[in-house]
Design a protein around this motif. Structure first.
Motif, mmCIF file in Angstrom:
data_model
loop_
_atom_site.group_PDB
_atom_site.id
_atom_site.type_symbol
_atom_site.label_atom_id
_atom_site.label_comp_id
_atom_site.label_asym_id
_atom_site.label_seq_id
_atom_site.Cartn_x
_atom_site.Cartn_y
_atom_site.Cartn_z
ATOM 1 N N ALA A 147 0.806 -1.220 0.000
ATOM 2 C CA ALA A 147 0.000 0.000 0.000
ATOM 3 C C ALA A 147 0.840 1.272 0.000
ATOM 4 O O ALA A 147 0.382 2.304 -0.489
ATOM 5 N N GLU A 148 2.036 1.243 0.590
ATOM 6 C CA GLU A 148 2.874 2.447 0.653
ATOM 7 C C GLU A 148 3.068 3.022 -0.747
ATOM 8 O O GLU A 148 3.666 2.402 -1.624
ATOM 9 N N SER A 149 2.556 4.247 -0.953
ATOM 10 C CA SER A 149 2.477 4.798 -2.317
ATOM 11 C C SER A 149 3.840 4.930 -2.986
ATOM 12 O O SER A 149 3.982 4.625 -4.174
ATOM 13 N N SER A 150 4.858 5.389 -2.250
ATOM 14 C CA SER A 150 6.171 5.562 -2.877
ATOM 15 C C SER A 150 6.823 4.220 -3.184
ATOM 16 O O SER A 150 7.584 4.097 -4.154
ATOM 17 N N ALA A 151 6.544 3.203 -2.378
ATOM 18 C CA ALA A 151 7.088 1.866 -2.631
ATOM 19 C C ALA A 151 6.354 1.186 -3.779
ATOM 20 O O ALA A 151 6.968 0.496 -4.600
ATOM 21 N N LYS A 204 19.062 19.446 -16.055
ATOM 22 C CA LYS A 204 18.463 18.271 -15.427
ATOM 23 C C LYS A 204 17.363 18.707 -14.460
ATOM 24 O O LYS A 204 17.620 19.446 -13.517
ATOM 25 N N PRO A 205 16.134 18.277 -14.664
ATOM 26 C CA PRO A 205 15.044 18.720 -13.790
ATOM 27 C C PRO A 205 15.138 18.101 -12.400
ATOM 28 O O PRO A 205 15.549 16.952 -12.256
ATOM 29 N N GLU A 206 14.782 18.889 -11.406
ATOM 30 C CA GLU A 206 14.730 18.390 -10.033
ATOM 31 C C GLU A 206 13.739 17.227 -9.965
ATOM 32 O O GLU A 206 12.590 17.342 -10.413
ATOM 33 N N ALA A 207 14.163 16.099 -9.416
ATOM 34 C CA ALA A 207 13.325 14.900 -9.392
ATOM 35 C C ALA A 207 11.990 15.154 -8.708
ATOM 36 O O ALA A 207 10.922 14.801 -9.224
ATOM 37 N N SER A 212 6.276 16.105 -9.156
ATOM 38 C CA SER A 212 5.117 16.873 -8.706
ATOM 39 C C SER A 212 4.301 17.378 -9.891
ATOM 40 O O SER A 212 3.068 17.240 -9.923
ATOM 41 N N ALA A 213 4.990 17.956 -10.874
ATOM 42 C CA ALA A 213 4.298 18.492 -12.044
ATOM 43 C C ALA A 213 3.520 17.396 -12.773
ATOM 44 O O ALA A 213 2.349 17.573 -13.142
ATOM 45 N N ILE A 214 4.158 16.241 -12.951
ATOM 46 C CA ILE A 214 3.508 15.137 -13.653
ATOM 47 C C ILE A 214 2.352 14.578 -12.835
ATOM 48 O O ILE A 214 1.266 14.319 -13.365
ATOM 49 N N GLY A 215 2.565 14.401 -11.535
ATOM 50 C CA GLY A 215 1.505 13.866 -10.682
ATOM 51 C C GLY A 215 0.263 14.733 -10.686
ATOM 52 O O GLY A 215 -0.867 14.236 -10.781
ATOM 53 N N ASP A 246 12.754 9.350 -5.763
ATOM 54 C CA ASP A 246 12.179 10.631 -5.342
ATOM 55 C C ASP A 246 11.175 11.158 -6.353
ATOM 56 O O ASP A 246 10.132 11.713 -5.980
ATOM 57 N N PHE A 247 11.470 10.980 -7.627
ATOM 58 C CA PHE A 247 10.543 11.374 -8.685
ATOM 59 C C PHE A 247 9.210 10.651 -8.519
ATOM 60 O O PHE A 247 8.136 11.258 -8.543
ATOM 61 N N GLY A 248 9.269 9.343 -8.329
ATOM 62 C CA GLY A 248 8.049 8.549 -8.209
ATOM 63 C C GLY A 248 7.241 8.905 -6.980
ATOM 64 O O GLY A 248 6.001 8.951 -7.026
ATOM 65 N N ALA A 249 7.926 9.159 -5.865
ATOM 66 C CA ALA A 249 7.214 9.532 -4.633
ATOM 67 C C ALA A 249 6.423 10.813 -4.834
ATOM 68 O O ALA A 249 5.304 10.956 -4.319
#
Length: 426
Positions: A147-151, A204-207, A212-215, A246-249
């Motif tokens: 369930a942990e969203s970042s995992a 290089k974009p900040e992860a 955040s922008a994509i989410g 970090d990007f995915g989280a």
């Protein structure tokens, strides 16, 4: 839903009333999303997102007691999200009273339940359970009950495992029963991209900012990201994996992304390429100006926007060993150039106990502490949930922590400048 004879027997009570309730819950969950069958959970370890002994979740403790009494310990060993309290992290007497007497009053008893249900070791409390030092790393194609969203988003995207964004209770039930309903990100169709994201940045974009922008744009849908391999390369090395963690989280917390594909880099994107993109997929173009726009849109919820930072958190999700090493080098160099020895802002680096132990073997942990960094295993979000801590001027480079708390977001470069400056400000 079409159950196997064994699953139907479990539903009918062949393994007791409590197991029948577990299976019925999973069936109802699957029915709600149109699942036609159950599929086995194949990962070697599970993971639970509920790691905190809040008084308010008494029904969870009662449910776990029922499972334990029925002998229904998890079919898997598992890890858990980070602990909510660490005496090494700065807190006042009043804040400690709130933590221990009002908020996390059942922590000891709850952790005893987790041991009975199948948690591996005391040290396995981390949101980055998939790191090599922790050892709960799924294989490509594994079906998970997490369930942990970042995992979940890391396992789906970087490792090529399959898991839906489940709830904290459903994840345990899937591990207990040994199967989960097949829908969404467990299916080939559900893993196809409905968005094409074209990254056209000059640097290089900040992860955390890109995520955040994509989410916020795609929400719970699946993005296929083009142009990011320009900076990350085409191999999942330590640097790329730390970036994607970090990007995915950020995609998962600022939106509800459970899977993303990075062209020429992540497993399914390397294998299938643009065949992963659904017909009619929408397009989102991100350049430096778009990232600045997104960053400027974040609300500042401090009572005094000009307050000097009282605390800094780095590591949400928990830091990898490579990230700790990189931060150590950057801080040391920045302090040397400024002629200073220690940080000007109390700074907490959070990582899994296993990663911290590895850092202790070399010079990294000792150097960080010599600069004034506090190394901890806690969840910064759980710390910030204390109403007294919310009043502090806390800064972070985590978009997840920013989203869920009153912490203020700065890029990693800005955080580095703030904590190493004489004034403790930009």
């Amino acid at each position: 839903m079409k159950l196997t004879p064994e699953q139907q027997a479990m539903l009918d009570g062949a393994q007791g009333e409590t197991m029948a309730k577990v299976v019925k819950t999973l069936v109802m969950y699957g029915d709600a999303f149109g699942a036609e069958r159950m599929v086995p959970v194949t990962s070697k370890c599970g993971h639970t997102v509920i790691s905190f002994g809040l008084k308010a979740i008494k029904p969870v403790y009662e449910l776990y007691d029922q499972l334990i009494a029925a002998g229904l310990t998890s079919g898997q060993k598992f890890t858990a999200d980070p602990r909510p309290i660490d005496p090494n992290v700065p807190s006042s007497l009043l804040e400690d009273i709130v933590f221990k007497k009002i908020m996390y009053t059942h922590q000891k008893e709850y952790e005893a339940q987790l041991k009975k249900l199948g948690i591996t070791k005391d040290e396995d409390y981390t949101c980055t359970c998939y790191l090599d030092q922790v050892g709960n790393k799924p294989e490509k194609g594994d079906v998970l009950s997490w369930a942990e969203s970042s995992a979940v988003v890391y396992a789906n995207s970087v490792l090529g495992a399959r898991c839906n964004r489940n709830s904290g209770i459903i994840e345990l039930m899937g591990s207990v029963a040994g199967f989960v309903p097949e829908f969404g990100l467990l299916t080939d169709e559900g893993r196809k991209a409905t968005w094409i994201v074209e990254v056209k940045c000059e640097k290089k974009p900040e992860a955390q900012l890109l995520g955040s922008a994509i989410g916020m744009k795609v929400m719970e849908e699946v993005p296929y990201v083009k142009g990011l391999d320009k900076w990350l390369g085409t191999e999942l090395n330590d640097d790329a994996c730390a970036y994607l963690k970090d990007f995915g989280a950020a995609t998962a917390s600022n939106g509800a992304v459970g899977l993303y594909h990075i062209e020429n880099l992540t497993p399914e994107a390397k294998e299938q390429g643009e065949a992963l993109i659904q017909e009619g997929a929408q397009v989102y173009v991100i350049d430096d100006a778009e990232l600045e726009r997104v960053k400027a849109s974040y609300p500042i919820v401090w009572k005094d926007p000009d307050a000097k930072p009282a605390l800094c958190f780095v590591g949400c999700p928990h830091l990898s060993l490579k990230q700790m090493e990189d931060w150590c080098g950057k801080i040391g160099e920045k302090l040397r150039l400024s002629g200073r020895d220690r940080l000007s802002v109390p700074t907490v680096f959070t990582a899994s106990p296993a990663v911290i132990r590895e850092a202790e073997k070399g010079t990294v942990a000792a150097k960080l502490r010599s600069y004034g960094v506090i190394i901890s295993y806690i969840c910064p979000l759980m710390y910030m949930n204390n109403p007294l801590c919310k009043r502090k001027a806390v800064i972070t480079c985590s978009n997840k922590l920013r989203t869920y708390t009153s912490a203020r977001f700065y890029t990693e470069g800005e955080i580095l400048d703030i904590i190493t400056s004489k004034e403790g400000r930009l």
